[in-house]
Write a protein that holds these residues in place. Sequence first.
Motif, PDB file in Angstrom:
ATOM      1  N   ILE B 325      -1.770   7.599   3.873  1.00 44.05           N
ATOM      2  CA  ILE B 325      -0.384   7.132   3.972  1.00 44.05           C
ATOM      3  C   ILE B 325       0.144   6.787   2.587  1.00 44.05           C
ATOM      4  CG2 ILE B 325       1.101   5.356   4.954  1.00 44.05           C
ATOM      5  CD1 ILE B 325      -0.724   5.235   7.322  1.00 44.05           C
ATOM      6  N   GLN B 326      -0.696   6.108   1.812  1.00 43.99           N
ATOM      7  CA  GLN B 326      -0.271   5.791   0.448  1.00 43.99           C
ATOM      8  C   GLN B 326       0.017   7.059  -0.337  1.00 43.99           C
ATOM      9  OE1 GLN B 326      -3.541   3.429  -0.796  1.00 43.99           O
ATOM     10  NE2 GLN B 326      -2.718   1.545   0.113  1.00 43.99           N
ATOM     11  N   GLN B 327      -0.875   8.007  -0.204  1.00 44.67           N
ATOM     12  CA  GLN B 327      -0.655   9.252  -0.955  1.00 44.67           C
ATOM     13  C   GLN B 327       0.600   9.957  -0.470  1.00 44.67           C
ATOM     14  OE1 GLN B 327      -2.261  10.179  -3.553  1.00 44.67           O
ATOM     15  NE2 GLN B 327      -3.949   8.731  -3.503  1.00 44.67           N
ATOM     16  N   ILE B 329       3.370   8.499   0.870  1.00 44.02           N
ATOM     17  CA  ILE B 329       4.627   7.790   0.608  1.00 44.02           C
ATOM     18  C   ILE B 329       4.835   7.524  -0.879  1.00 44.02           C
ATOM     19  CG2 ILE B 329       5.881   5.653   1.065  1.00 44.02           C
ATOM     20  CD1 ILE B 329       4.603   5.615   3.791  1.00 44.02           C
ATOM     21  N   THR B 330       3.764   7.138  -1.548  1.00 47.55           N
ATOM     22  CA  THR B 330       3.947   6.799  -2.960  1.00 47.55           C
ATOM     23  C   THR B 330       3.055   7.609  -3.886  1.00 47.55           C
ATOM     24  OG1 THR B 330       2.293   5.068  -2.768  1.00 47.55           O
ATOM     25  CG2 THR B 330       4.578   4.413  -2.432  1.00 47.55           C
ATOM     26  N   GLY B 331       2.131   8.364  -3.347  1.00 42.76           N
ATOM     27  CA  GLY B 331       1.148   9.015  -4.198  1.00 42.76           C
ATOM     28  C   GLY B 331       1.502  10.444  -4.545  1.00 42.76           C
ATOM     29  N   ARG B 332       0.464  11.269  -4.529  1.00 42.10           N
ATOM     30  CA  ARG B 332       0.640  12.620  -5.022  1.00 42.10           C
ATOM     31  C   ARG B 332       1.492  13.486  -4.104  1.00 42.10           C
ATOM     32  NH1 ARG B 332      -4.838  14.620  -6.058  1.00 42.10           N
ATOM     33  NH2 ARG B 332      -5.235  12.458  -6.571  1.00 42.10           N
ATOM     34  N   TYR B 333       1.627  13.095  -2.836  1.00 43.41           N
ATOM     35  CA  TYR B 333       2.454  13.899  -1.945  1.00 43.41           C
ATOM     36  C   TYR B 333       3.817  13.264  -1.711  1.00 43.41           C
ATOM     37  CZ  TYR B 333      -2.084  15.950  -1.218  1.00 43.41           C
ATOM     38  OH  TYR B 333      -3.296  16.535  -1.435  1.00 43.41           O
ATOM     39  N   ALA B 384      -2.564  15.909   3.001  1.00 42.82           N
ATOM     40  CA  ALA B 384      -2.907  14.513   2.714  1.00 42.82           C
ATOM     41  C   ALA B 384      -4.204  14.105   3.403  1.00 42.82           C
ATOM     42  CB  ALA B 384      -1.750  13.592   3.101  1.00 42.82           C
ATOM     43  N   PRO B 385      -4.366  14.355   4.713  1.00 39.13           N
ATOM     44  CA  PRO B 385      -5.653  14.001   5.301  1.00 39.13           C
ATOM     45  C   PRO B 385      -6.798  14.915   4.854  1.00 39.13           C
ATOM     46  CG  PRO B 385      -3.936  14.021   6.953  1.00 39.13           C
ATOM     47  CD  PRO B 385      -3.372  14.693   5.754  1.00 39.13           C
TER      48      PRO B 385
END
Lengths: 326, 670
Positions: B325-327, B329-333, B384-385
């Motif tokens: 989720i972090q990736q 919303i705010t991360g690489r994705y 992401a997953p």
Amino acid sequence: MSWNFDFKHAKGLRIGEPEQPPASCSSADLCGLPTAIPPEDGDSPVSRRNFLRLLGGGLGTAALVGAGAEFISYRAWAQGANGTTGGGGMSGKGAATMADTKAPPTHQWAMVIDLRNCDGCGSCTAACQKAHSLTPDQTWIKVFAMEDSAGNTYNMPRPCMQCENPPCLDVCPVHATFRTDQGVVLVNQDRCIGCRMCMAACPYEARYFNWNSGVSYPRLPVQPTPEFPVPQREGTVGKCTFCVGNLNNGLLSECASGCPMGAIYNADVITDVAVNAMGETVKLSQYLYDNNAVTFKQENNTHPRVWYILGHGQDLDTDTDQSTSA
Amino acid sequence: MKARVDGAVGHGAGRDAWNEVVREAGLRSMQRHGRKWWIGVVLLALVVLAGFYAWIYQLRHGMGSAGYNDQAFWAVYLADVVAFIGVSYGGAVISAILRLTGQSWRAPLTRLAEGMALVTVLIGAAFIFPHLGRPERFLNIIAYPNTSSPLVWDFLAIGTYTVATIIFFYLPLIPDLAIVNKYPGARGSRLRKAIFKALSLNWLGNEKQRKVLHGALTIVSLIIVPLAVSVHSVLSWAFALTSRPGWSETVFPPYFVIAALYSGTALVVVTASAFRKGYHLERFITKRHFARLGYLMAALGLVYLYLTFVDLIGEGYTGITTGWIQQTITGRYALAFWFYVVAGELLPLVLVAIKKTRTPTGMTVAAVGVVIALWVKRMVIILAPATQPLVSGSWGGYHFTWVSITITLAGVAAIPLGLMVLFHFVPLFSIDEMEEVGYLGAIEQVSAETSAAIASGRYDEVPELASANSAADVAPTRVAGSRPRLRRRAFGTGTAMAATALMAAAAISLFGGAKPAGASTAVPFRLAIAQVTPGKATLSLVASGSPGQKVDFYVQSSTFSTGGLMQIGSASATNGTAEITYLPTWTGEETFVARALGAGGSIAGSATQAYKVTLDPAGLPKSVYEYARPMDGVGVNLVRTLLAIAAAVWIVLLGTLLIVAVRIPRLARR
């Protein structure tokens, strides 16, 4: 997400609080023998928790006497389970009937990894890759740098867990993944279509695809087999085979024999023995009990055949951090 | 345009004039093509060919050349499969639902929607091949199917859906095939005419034939909606039936179904817009069509936004497995994800909400945004997953290469190419439907667009026109899908431990090692083995020893050649003997060792004794540890039920086709 071991936090895992034996239990009766275990009523599942309780707690009733009594039933099940575990042979169909007529297997391979002795040198990975002509990316056994909930670090080699309930086996659309009657999960690379569903299903990241051709392989006089899939076939999935060919010839797996610390034990559930590269020979069930062995990600209900003894290399005197002993 | 529907419209002459207009317009795509058409076809074909080249390159150089690695093991091609089959679903379901609800404004859109559904489902299915590492073994799914794998059901569902789409495209085409052959202005080789004649099944358009065809279309429309729901549910279960955080989500099946509907509606808008412009169909596909499709799109978009929130909030709130989720919303994705939010949700909503932009152009812009954003969203959902570390360590990543980009672009180009080629052979819209229901719709349109005076005399003849709010009709049908329930089987108790251990005469053991200093009274150190209780495979190991002396017992392990003595017990001697009981678990002769320990742990005495263990494996106890298999119990019945449903769907689909093919020609003869 915290990537530490959740072993200790897993529901129902009772490390260090062995159960008292039933009052009626005498040593001659061998407390808790399967015959004395009533099935929990109705459809109440026998969970890992019970398994761990049996493995962990129940065994502690009387020092060595009777230790392993629970484990024996486990082994007995494993012995007769080749038909019920699905994919007992190359073809799922008829596996049950085969199991009826076939002699029970004489071995059920397993592994114990003693993290107290692992210094993270990576010799196991190197030995495995050399023996199987793998690319550097294909770490069938991979040493992960882990962090526990106290913030301490330790090394954890991760081979294929050879799950008794392997998710990869369920999702394979063509039965290319199968489980032998020796409890080893193998891949038939002549049938695999390369859909990588098993990679999605494996909670241990234990499967590795053969992405690129152009890898030079040694010429071998024999064709690759699921037991010894060398060279790997491009466009299919590969994974740790437990070096089952070695094991069946009385040899240790490449990773175990390549481990200079003796942290990796090859084990047999039926003969209840575990041996490492030093020749140290222990009674598997007793060793697991004595050291509070755990399996990885038990919440996934995969029932790994690889047990870990928690630790952080403290038996090697290389441990400089002030972590608490596992 | 030769004829206009103007003030003179009536039920006789007006209808004939209308029919003439419709036929001329519907057959425009089948006339001699202009230069633009040829340039378009050639350019698109070149892109598709480039895609084939890239695929051959990928086959030669491995899937690594497409940017895949062990952490990004699923990526662009699977996103393509999901996206293409998704838009197909949108086209088919919109057409089916508008048909079932009798929306007369559907008439100029259904053929385009069904054609788009047909073309995209074929392209989507084709993307399975670059996705596979061993595409040539694809038929192993039929040869060795594992019914516990979601992919086998994917194969069945997509195959069934493809057949249904073809039938769904063919049935409304039957009247048109007859019309085309009779229409004087229609071009075509003799072969095409012969094929059309055979396929048109002697269509005359009489009442009885219409009744049969209408019934068949209703059945197929009814089937294709749940069928498409099942396709996208099963597609989502390829993800959701793993234990991977971010995929193992209960919301996934409806999430995928709504995404498919949403993107499919958008592609219907884009297709309609393109063909409207290309073949000057502004008269038939009007502003109102775009506005209505826009409303539908907005409604579906809101549902999809809601489901996206549902997907993220559960794990995000509890914080159990929030890496993906972090990736996202705010991360690489994050860039991709927020692109979806802006281009795939906010932009279309704004464009639909503002009346000024609720135009064909505005809706087309919104739809293009949705189609692209939803593809990007699929990539995020997959990557992401997939790239998260499950054990420890760092995130993986997928990097596009020219191979994967080219193959994907080829799929994108194949949609307009396929549609252009398809409509070279069939009319742009269902002429028959336009003549029937479109007439009524057209009166409304023309009336509104010309003058109130013309309309005044007509409206009382016109039944309820396309005024229903169609968005409400397209509520997704859910198929009750449940995971196979895992059950454990409890074993009966009391599987007796019937084992036969041979009663052995106590053998004399040998001595070993130095005697303890000053042990003048030492008894010979011996090891005796015996069965403890009849009927139990319990060995008693008795060793001599002085009181208080510790004795360790071992067995020589023969499993591994490097194995040594395996300790099986330890006891202190009382009354001159130390005793343990031991449960052997295998059959055969084993060597047992007893060692008496002296001061400081030194070995004071040692004895070795061979003993042949015989156990009857059948008599060994059954374990309580039994692992549920998906096919156990409920699972088998689930598989049978699903197969029965699939068989029923096939029977109904093919049976409907058969009835149409048999009855319509027969009804023409009467």
